[in-house]
Structure formats: structure tokens, C-alpha cells
Design an enzyme around this catalytic site. Structure first.
Site, PDB file in Angstrom:
ATOM      1  N   HIS A   1     -10.530  -2.270  11.301  1.00  0.00           N
ATOM      2  CA  HIS A   1      -9.448  -3.144  11.087  1.00  0.00           C
ATOM      3  C   HIS A   1      -9.233  -4.092  12.055  1.00  0.00           C
ATOM      4  CE1 HIS A   1      -5.095  -3.155   9.419  1.00  0.00           C
ATOM      5  NE2 HIS A   1      -5.646  -3.972   8.733  1.00  0.00           N
TER       6      HIS A   1
ATOM      7  N   LYS B   1      -9.610  -2.263   1.859  1.00  0.00           N
ATOM      8  CA  LYS B   1      -9.345  -1.066   2.548  1.00  0.00           C
ATOM      9  C   LYS B   1     -10.322  -0.052   2.138  1.00  0.00           C
ATOM     10  CE  LYS B   1      -6.371  -3.437   4.596  1.00  0.00           C
ATOM     11  NZ  LYS B   1      -6.245  -4.062   5.927  1.00  0.00           N
TER      12      LYS B   1
ATOM     13  N   TYR C   1      -1.345  -3.569  -6.757  1.00  0.00           N
ATOM     14  CA  TYR C   1      -1.074  -4.557  -5.717  1.00  0.00           C
ATOM     15  C   TYR C   1      -2.112  -4.205  -4.596  1.00  0.00           C
ATOM     16  CZ  TYR C   1       1.905  -7.462  -2.669  1.00  0.00           C
ATOM     17  OH  TYR C   1       2.336  -8.678  -1.796  1.00  0.00           O
TER      18      TYR C   1
ATOM     19  N   GLU D   1       0.557 -19.633  21.901  1.00  0.00           N
ATOM     20  CA  GLU D   1       0.902 -19.386  23.106  1.00  0.00           C
ATOM     21  C   GLU D   1      -0.177 -18.103  23.642  1.00  0.00           C
ATOM     22  OE1 GLU D   1       2.615 -21.310  25.293  1.00  0.00           O
ATOM     23  OE2 GLU D   1       3.551 -22.586  23.572  1.00  0.00           O
TER      24      GLU D   1
ATOM     25  N   ARG E   1       0.729  -1.248  -0.090  1.00  0.00           N
ATOM     26  CA  ARG E   1      -0.212   0.152  -0.047  1.00  0.00           C
ATOM     27  C   ARG E   1       0.898   1.366  -0.050  1.00  0.00           C
ATOM     28  NH1 ARG E   1      -1.981   0.976   4.284  1.00  0.00           N
ATOM     29  NH2 ARG E   1      -1.200  -0.633   5.521  1.00  0.00           N
TER      30      ARG E   1
ATOM     31  N   SER F   1      -1.225  -3.335  10.267  1.00  0.00           N
ATOM     32  CA  SER F   1      -1.129  -4.235   9.312  1.00  0.00           C
ATOM     33  C   SER F   1       0.125  -5.057   9.625  1.00  0.00           C
ATOM     34  CB  SER F   1      -0.597  -3.512   8.204  1.00  0.00           C
ATOM     35  OG  SER F   1      -1.825  -2.592   7.510  1.00  0.00           O
TER      36      SER F   1
ATOM     37  N   ASP G   1      -9.197  -9.896   9.086  1.00  0.00           N
ATOM     38  CA  ASP G   1      -8.852  -8.179   8.722  1.00  0.00           C
ATOM     39  C   ASP G   1      -9.891  -7.261   8.764  1.00  0.00           C
ATOM     40  OD1 ASP G   1      -6.364  -6.762   7.660  1.00  0.00           O
ATOM     41  OD2 ASP G   1      -7.651  -6.553   5.797  1.00  0.00           O
TER      42      ASP G   1
ATOM     43  N   CYS H   1       0.625  -7.193  11.990  1.00  0.00           N
ATOM     44  CA  CYS H   1       0.823  -7.260  13.355  1.00  0.00           C
ATOM     45  C   CYS H   1       0.015  -8.223  13.967  1.00  0.00           C
ATOM     46  CB  CYS H   1       0.650  -5.971  14.106  1.00  0.00           C
ATOM     47  SG  CYS H   1       1.769  -4.559  13.768  1.00  0.00           S
TER      48      CYS H   1
ATOM     49  N   ARG I   1       2.326 -12.028  -0.054  1.00  0.00           N
ATOM     50  CA  ARG I   1       1.041 -12.545   0.284  1.00  0.00           C
ATOM     51  C   ARG I   1       0.289 -13.445  -0.384  1.00  0.00           C
ATOM     52  NH1 ARG I   1      -1.572  -8.708   4.176  1.00  0.00           N
ATOM     53  NH2 ARG I   1      -0.020  -7.241   4.677  1.00  0.00           N
TER      54      ARG I   1
HETATM   55  P1  GTP Z   1      -2.323  -7.460   7.553  1.00  0.00           P
HETATM   56  O1  GTP Z   1      -3.028  -8.436   6.458  1.00  0.00           O
HETATM   57  O2  GTP Z   1      -1.377  -6.414   7.038  1.00  0.00           O
HETATM   58  O3  GTP Z   1      -3.733  -6.552   8.204  1.00  0.00           O
HETATM   59  O4  GTP Z   1      -1.513  -8.215   8.710  1.00  0.00           O
HETATM   60  P2  GTP Z   1      -2.024  -9.093   9.945  1.00  0.00           P
HETATM   61  O5  GTP Z   1      -2.640  -8.307  11.143  1.00  0.00           O
HETATM   62  O6  GTP Z   1      -3.030 -10.150   9.653  1.00  0.00           O
HETATM   63  O7  GTP Z   1      -0.835  -9.819  10.422  1.00  0.00           O
HETATM   64  P3  GTP Z   1      -0.219 -11.400  10.217  1.00  0.00           P
HETATM   65  O8  GTP Z   1      -1.112 -12.023  11.150  1.00  0.00           O
HETATM   66  O9  GTP Z   1      -0.453 -11.738   8.962  1.00  0.00           O
HETATM   67  O10 GTP Z   1       1.108 -11.237  10.985  1.00  0.00           O
HETATM   68  C1  GTP Z   1       2.131 -10.573  10.275  1.00  0.00           C
HETATM   69  C2  GTP Z   1       3.522 -11.018  10.926  1.00  0.00           C
HETATM   70  O11 GTP Z   1       3.669 -10.774  12.103  1.00  0.00           O
HETATM   71  C3  GTP Z   1       3.837 -12.565  10.497  1.00  0.00           C
HETATM   72  O12 GTP Z   1       4.921 -12.621   9.894  1.00  0.00           O
HETATM   73  C4  GTP Z   1       3.733 -13.244  11.564  1.00  0.00           C
HETATM   74  O13 GTP Z   1       4.479 -14.452  11.749  1.00  0.00           O
HETATM   75  C5  GTP Z   1       4.004 -12.175  12.697  1.00  0.00           C
HETATM   76  N1  GTP Z   1       3.351 -12.346  13.960  1.00  0.00           N
HETATM   77  C6  GTP Z   1       1.945 -12.706  14.183  1.00  0.00           C
HETATM   78  N2  GTP Z   1       1.704 -13.156  15.495  1.00  0.00           N
HETATM   79  C7  GTP Z   1       2.656 -13.154  16.055  1.00  0.00           C
HETATM   80  C8  GTP Z   1       3.121 -13.376  17.212  1.00  0.00           C
HETATM   81  O14 GTP Z   1       2.049 -13.711  18.345  1.00  0.00           O
HETATM   82  N3  GTP Z   1       4.355 -13.017  18.003  1.00  0.00           N
HETATM   83  C9  GTP Z   1       5.423 -12.745  16.901  1.00  0.00           C
HETATM   84  N4  GTP Z   1       6.484 -12.575  17.500  1.00  0.00           N
HETATM   85  N5  GTP Z   1       4.853 -12.576  15.590  1.00  0.00           N
HETATM   86  C10 GTP Z   1       3.931 -12.633  15.297  1.00  0.00           C
HETATM   87  C1  SPV Z   2      -3.030  -4.275   5.129  1.00  0.00           C
HETATM   88  O1  SPV Z   2      -2.070  -3.664   4.898  1.00  0.00           O
HETATM   89  O2  SPV Z   2      -3.385  -4.122   6.440  1.00  0.00           O
HETATM   90  C2  SPV Z   2      -3.426  -5.395   4.546  1.00  0.00           C
HETATM   91  C3  SPV Z   2      -3.043  -5.662   3.215  1.00  0.00           C
HETATM   92  O3  SPV Z   2      -4.428  -6.177   5.053  1.00  0.00           O
HETATM   93  S1  SPV Z   2      -3.611  -4.782   2.037  1.00  0.00           S
HETATM   94  O4  SPV Z   2      -4.718  -5.331   1.481  1.00  0.00           O
HETATM   95  O5  SPV Z   2      -2.701  -4.674   0.925  1.00  0.00           O
HETATM   96  O6  SPV Z   2      -4.232  -3.566   2.525  1.00  0.00           O
HETATM   97 MN    MN Z   3      -4.996  -5.281   7.082  1.00  0.00          MN
END
Ligand code: GTP
Ligand code: SPV
Ligand code: MN
Length: 595
Positions: A237, A217, A208, A503, A69, A259, A284, A261, A376
Site C-alpha cells: 500500500h 485492494k 463503493y 514542505e 470500505r 488510508s 496507492d 494519510c 473521492r
Molecule cells: P488513500 O487513498 O485512502 O489510500 O489515502 P492517501 O494516503 O492517498 O491520502 P491522501 O494523500 O489523499 O490524504 C488524505 C488527507 O490527508 C487529505 O485530506 C489531505 O489533505 C491530508 N494530508 C495529506 N498530506 C498531508 C500533510 O502533509 N499534512 C497534513 N496536515 N495533512 C495532509
Molecule cells: C483506501 O482506503 O486505502 C483507499 C480507498 O485507497 S479504497 O479504494 O476505497 O480502498
Molecule cells: Mn489506499
């Protein structure tokens, strides 16, 4: 087809402006999807993965300049600048329309304009909302079929009702005989533009993710926040999960994390605690409305996952790995010599040889990322083995708790509970997180990301906080409890103190039992923390020191944070709700009194 007059008129104007060679109505069929994939294969954008390893799956490589983005090219064009607020890029709507009209004129020459009617939410649900995306990208057509409900049933349900027009172009017209790029986009001009008053979206120059899949979004967050403000609901979100204890009792929980996280991972988690079960409803976006019983009901407007690949593996997210076994579009992952995908941390051992996300030979001594950090997968939610059966319930599910969390190496403890809605709203409004690769820009910098909505709120952030506070005053409301969590606390050596992933169920268990009224908490200046022995650590080897650090109230750190929050809020001037100033002052006073 449709008799919807607005759609007919808008399409006619768009065709006249964009001048595509052809117009094609998308029916959302499998045959159409296969055709789009075929176009991507033939253009060189996509590769078919070895069907013995990854059936019906493809690897797409984007242009190296079009990988995430673009927040600095994202605009909220409200009539008044103040209504976009200091955290959004604002342009005058008439001027922006003129600029965009210039860019869109002739922008689809040599290409096909696809018409994609889509529904955010189950088709025909009273709380779903329709959009129609016009695009010149077959990649977008294929992805939208996975991420949303598409096709004729959407038009049938739409009738002559209103919808959000979403105009998209990769911004690269083709002259006769000109060879197309594998991943067409526009290097010089990118515009992701929202007109909140007229509820329109125009996106130019990128193919993208969130820049181009406009239901996500752009519609389900930026435009939806405006509708939600006007109509008394919430567009967030947030992930949605169902947590069931060994006795079979369930609570639904939403979580806002910025994002990349951890939403997808938390939503699909395999709990480390025996007998506990997590099921997924969304990873999401959540739309939430009050039910007649005064509870907030959430549903996921999407139909698929556009999830972060790096970090996903059998240990961190086994349910995602199962979801990804077949029928997946991977974007910007690495390719193995035997025709499968790979990304960082997918396997314990680094492969010797790969083709990296740019299509270049990669060997492990290079020490570069083989997959792009924002690589992704696009996959249908129905393939996830732990989808809660009620995930498509047209009215949503009642939410017991809302989590806010970001990446904080310091200060913020593993979990803290808010006393009430206003304090929870304050914690969400002032939360910070270290930036990730999901958007372009420098990774790791701490920024305030209110409710994980900094890039996604379609109006003035301070008005959005006021809206949250208003929701808390809904008559007869039985509000969810609110929590701030942090899986990303680091020790002096720079390693994560908390193992995270499955965990995290230990924290969810405490929250569940708080909702049930059975778990104990201690009062601290920043909120309620788990009382001694209340966090279930059975079978886990976390050291006493690390645990103490994870649950420590860092008074000096919080006072420093509070000072930053004060500065952050100040930029919104008189629009900041007085309740938030009061919460900040009370927090500072409690911290000073305890110092
Ligand atoms: P968007 O799709 O961008 O909105 O992201 P999201 O919030 O769904 O994040 P996602 O769960 O895909 O995690 C993103 C990254 O954080 C990945 O590389 C995960 O491995 C890492 N991650 C997720 N949960 C944890 C956690 O509990 N601990 C740690 N250390 N890393 C984590
Ligand atoms: C984010 O960036 O929070 C996503 C991926 O979920 S995107 O669809 O590219 O915004
Ligand atoms: Mn997102």
C-alpha cells in the site's frame, strides 16, 4: 472475445447463479464509458457538472450507508484460520462459499452482468497480472475503465493463462416493474471476501471504492500479497515518486501511509524547495521485485487515482487540482449552485450555499460536512501534469528509499532513519496511525497499522513480516534505506506542528542526500535523525520550539509505545519472527539506557 477455458466456465456458472437479464462483455471503449455514465444519469445516481466549469465530469452520490470500505465485513477465507491471523476476519472457505452462493443466487435479476477483463500493470508486462470482474454496477464499469487497463487487449494478452476471478454484485435484484434505487446496494448484507488459496474474490452488497473496484485492494493487495509471498516479491500500500535534485540527479522513493494519510499528496507534491522536482509514478499501490542488479524495482499496477477529495486545494495539492480539471467522476462531494463540485478546504472561504453529498440543501451556518469526509475523485493518471514519463515502464523503477508513516499526534518525530533492513521492517511492522474516514468506524483512534497494510494483507500479518525479513536476505540484494516519518505531530494547542504538503520536500531532500551519502545524521535510541542544520528550513517560518518538538526523541513516549508494540506482537504468538522481538528488546534497552 476469448477462448480462455477458465473464464468461459466461470462465466457460465456465474450467470447460472446470478441470473442476470443480460450479459455484456466490456470493451473498455469511450462509447461504453459514456453509456455507463448515461445509465447513472438516468437512474439519478449521477449529475453532469457544468461543462464550462468542469468539462466531461460527473458527481455521483452513493447511498448514505455505503460510503467507505467495510473492514468488519472483509474476510480472508484461508483453509486454516491461523493462515488468516488474528487481524483478519476469517471464515471457513466452504461455509463462506455456501453463504455467498445463497446471497448471489438470483442477485442480478433485472440487471445486466458486465464482464470486465482488466490488467493490473501495463498490458503484456511480464509483471502485470490480469483479473476479470463480473459486476452488475455501471458505476463500477465506468470506474474500472479509469482505474485499470481494460478491454480486448487484456483478453488478447491473457490468452489461456490464469487470472483472478472477481465476482461482484451490489446485491439488489429487481423484480419485474420494480423501480431501481439511484445507488443500489444491500443494507443488510455486505461481504468482501477473499479466498487466498484459490485466488478468488467475491464481493456482495456494496458499490463503493475498495469494496467494489476489485482490482484495487482485493486483487492488487490482498490476493497479490499471497502471490508475492509465494513468489518472492512485495505487494504494498505505497505511493511511488521520483525526486530530482537541482543538479538533475534522481532517486525513486516508495511510501506506505495508511488510508487517507497522505500518499496521493506526497506523490504529487510541488516541492517548497526551489530547484527540486517531484514526479508521480503511483499514489496507492506498489508491486516490487528484485532486478538482476539486486535492487528492488517498483511499479504501479493501477492506471488511475481514486483519491480523497477533502483537503485537496491549490495550496495543498496544486497538481491534483490540475488533474481534476476535466474528465472526472466525483463521488460524495458537495455541489455548488453553479454546477461545480466543492469539498471541505477546497477554498479558503466557505461557500454560502451548497447541495451536500446527500443531495440536501446546505448553508454554512449548518456547520456540517458538505462533502462526505471520504468523498473521492476517480481520474486517469495520464491527466496528472507531473506523471514521470517512466510510470508505465513494464519493469518498474529502482527504489532508493522506503518511507513508513502514519498520523501520530505525539511521540513519533518528523523523520527517523533505520540503521538497516531489519530495524526498518520492525518500524514498519509496529507503526501506528489514528484512524481516518476511509473505512467505516470511529475516526481518530490510534491503532497499529503494520506497513499501512492492516486492512489489506491477505494472510497472517506475522508471516507477512517474516516475508519482509526474507526479502532483506535476498542474495546480492542492494536494499533501499528505510524511514519512519510523521507529518501529523500536534502541539499542545492541537494544531499541526509541521505545515506538511509541499514542505515535506524538506524531509525528502534529507532522505535523498542520505541516499547520496552527503547528509549528516545523529544517532538516537530510535534511529538516525537529521543532524543540527541538516534539515533545509530555508524560507520557512517554523519556530525553534516547534522544530525542537518535531525532532525531539520522546523517551517516555517511546517506552510507552514499545509496551504497546509488545502487546500487539504477542497476539500473533509463535508466528512473530524472532528478529522483531530482538529489535523491540534492543529498542527498549537503548531507550532505558538513555532515560
Ligand atoms: P488513500 O487513498 O485512502 O489510500 O489515502 P492517501 O494516503 O492517498 O491520502 P491522501 O494523500 O489523499 O490524504 C488524505 C488527507 O490527508 C487529505 O485530506 C489531505 O489533505 C491530508 N494530508 C495529506 N498530506 C498531508 C500533510 O502533509 N499534512 C497534513 N496536515 N495533512 C495532509
Ligand atoms: C483506501 O482506503 O486505502 C483507499 C480507498 O485507497 S479504497 O479504494 O476505497 O480502498
Ligand atoms: Mn489506499
Amino acid at each position: 472475445m476469448t477462448k480462455n477455458a477458465k473464464l468461459q466456465d466461470w462465466l457460465k456458472q456465474a450467470v447460472a447463479m446470478c441470473q442476470p437479464d443480460r450479459v455484456r462483455w466490456c470493451d473498455g471503449s469511450k462509447a461504453e464509458y459514456d453509456e455507463m455514465i448515461d445509465l447513472l444519469l438516468r437512474s439519478g445516481a449521477a449529475l453532469k457538472l457544468d461543462p464550462r466549469r468542469r468539462p466531461h465530469s460527473y458527481l455521483v452520490r452513493s447511498d448514505p450507508g455505503d460510503v467507505a470500505r467495510v473492514e468488519d465485513r472483509t474476510f480472508i477465507c484461508s483453509e486454516h484460520e491461523q493462515d488468516a491471523g488474528p487481524t483478519n476476519n476469517w471464515r471457513d472457505p466452504a461455509e463462506m462459499k455456501a453463504t455467498l452462493t445463497g446471497l448471489f443466487t438470483g442477485c442480478m435479476r433485472g440487471r445486466t452482468l458486465y464482464v470486465i477483463p482488466f490488467s493490473m500493470g501495463p498490458i503484456g508486462s511480464p509483471i502485470a497480472y490480469a483479473g476479470v470482474q463480473l459486476t452488475d454496477s455501471p458505476y463500477v464499469v465506468a470506474n474500472m475503465r479509469i482505474m485499470t487497463r481494460t478491454g480486448q487487449p487484456v483478453l488478447d494478452a491473457l490468452g489461456d493463462r490464469d487470472f483472478v476471478p472477481c465476482l461482484h454484485s451490489v446485491g439488489m435484484p429487481l423484480n419485474p416493474g420494480q423501480k431501481d434505487a439511484a445507488w443500489p446496494c444491500n443494507t443488510d448484507h455486505k461481504y468482501i471476501v477473499h479466498f487466498p488459496e484459490t485466488r478468488e474474490i467475491w464481493s456482495f452488497g456494496s458499490g463503493y471504492g475498495g469494496n467494489a473496484l476489485l482490482g484495487k485492494k482485493c486483487l492488487a493487495l490482498r490476493i497479490a500479497t499471497v502471490m508475492a509471498r509465494d513468489e518472492g516479491w512485495l505487494a504494498e500500500h505505497m505511493l511511488i515518486l521520483k525526486l530530482t535534485n537541482p543538479a538533475g540527479r534522481s532517486h525513486y522513493i516508495c511510501g506506505a501511509f495508511p488510508s487517507a494519510c497522505g500518499k496521493t499528496n506526497l506523490a504529487m507534491m510541488r516541492p517548497a524547495l526551489a530547484g527540486w522536482k517531484v514526479e508521480t509514478l503511483g499514489d496507492d499501490i506498489a508491486w516490487m521485485r528484485f532486478g538482476d542488479d539486486g535492487r528492488l524495482y517498483a511499479f504501479n499496477p493501477e492506471a488511475g487515482f481514486f483519491g480523497v477529495a477533502p483537503g485537496t486545494n491549490e495550496r495543498s495539492n496544486p497538481n491534483a487540482m490540475t488533474t481534476l480539471r476535466e474528465d472526472v467522476i466525483f463521488t460524495n462531494c458537495a455541489l455548488t449552485p453553479d454546477g461545480d463540485v466543492w469539498w471541505e478546504e477546497m477554498t479558503d472561504a466557505l461557500p454560502e450555499r451548497l447541495t451536500d453529498w446527500r443531495g440536501q440543501p446546505w448553508t454554512r451556518d449548518l456547520k456540517t460536512n458538505a462533502a462526505h469526509p471520504n468523498a473521492r475523485f476517480t481520474v486517469s493518471a495520464s491527466q496528472c501534469p507531473v506523471m514521470a514519463p517512466e510510470w508505465q515502464n513494464p519493469h518498474g523503477v529502482p527504489i532508493s528509499a522506503i518511507l513508513f508513516g502514519g498520523r501520530r499526534a505525539t511521540v513519533v518525530p518528523l523523520v527517523q532513519e533505520a540503521w538497516d533492513w531489519n530495524y526498518g521492517t520492525f518500524l514498519g511492522s509496529t507503526m501506528g496511525s489514528e484512524k481516518t474516514a476511509a473505512a467505516t468506524g470511529k475516526v481518530g483512534v490510534l491503532r497499529r497499522d503494520p506497513m499501512a497494510m492492516l486492512p489489506f494483507c491477505g494472510y497472517n500479518m506475522a508471516d507477512y513480516w517474516a516475508h519482509w525479513l526474507r526479502i532483506g536476505k535476498h542474495s546480492g540484494a542492494r536494499l533501499p534505506r528505510m524511514y519512519l516519518v510523521n507529518w501529523f505531530r500536534k502541539g499542545a494547542g492541537g494544531d499541526y506542528l509541521w505545515p506538511g504538503f509541499g514542505e515535506n520536500a524538506r524531509v525528502l531532500k534529507w532522505i535523498f542526500e542520505r541516499c547520496e551519502g552527503t547528509a549528516k545524521a545523529v544517532e538516537t535510541p530510535i534511529g538516525r535523525l537529521p543532524a543540527e542544520g541538516e534539515l533545509d528550513l530555508s524560507g520557512m517560518d517554523v519556530s525553534r520550539e516547534d522544530l525542537a518538538e518535531l525532532l525531539h526523541v520522546d523517551t517516555a513516549g517511546w517506552l510507552g509505545d514499545a509496551a504497546e508494540m509488545r502487546e500487539y506482537l504477542a497476539q500473533f504468538g509463535s508466528r512473530v519472527p524472532t528478529e522483531l522481538w530482538a529489535e523491540l528488546e534492543a529498542l527498549e534497552n537503548r531507550l532505558k539506557a538513555s532515560a
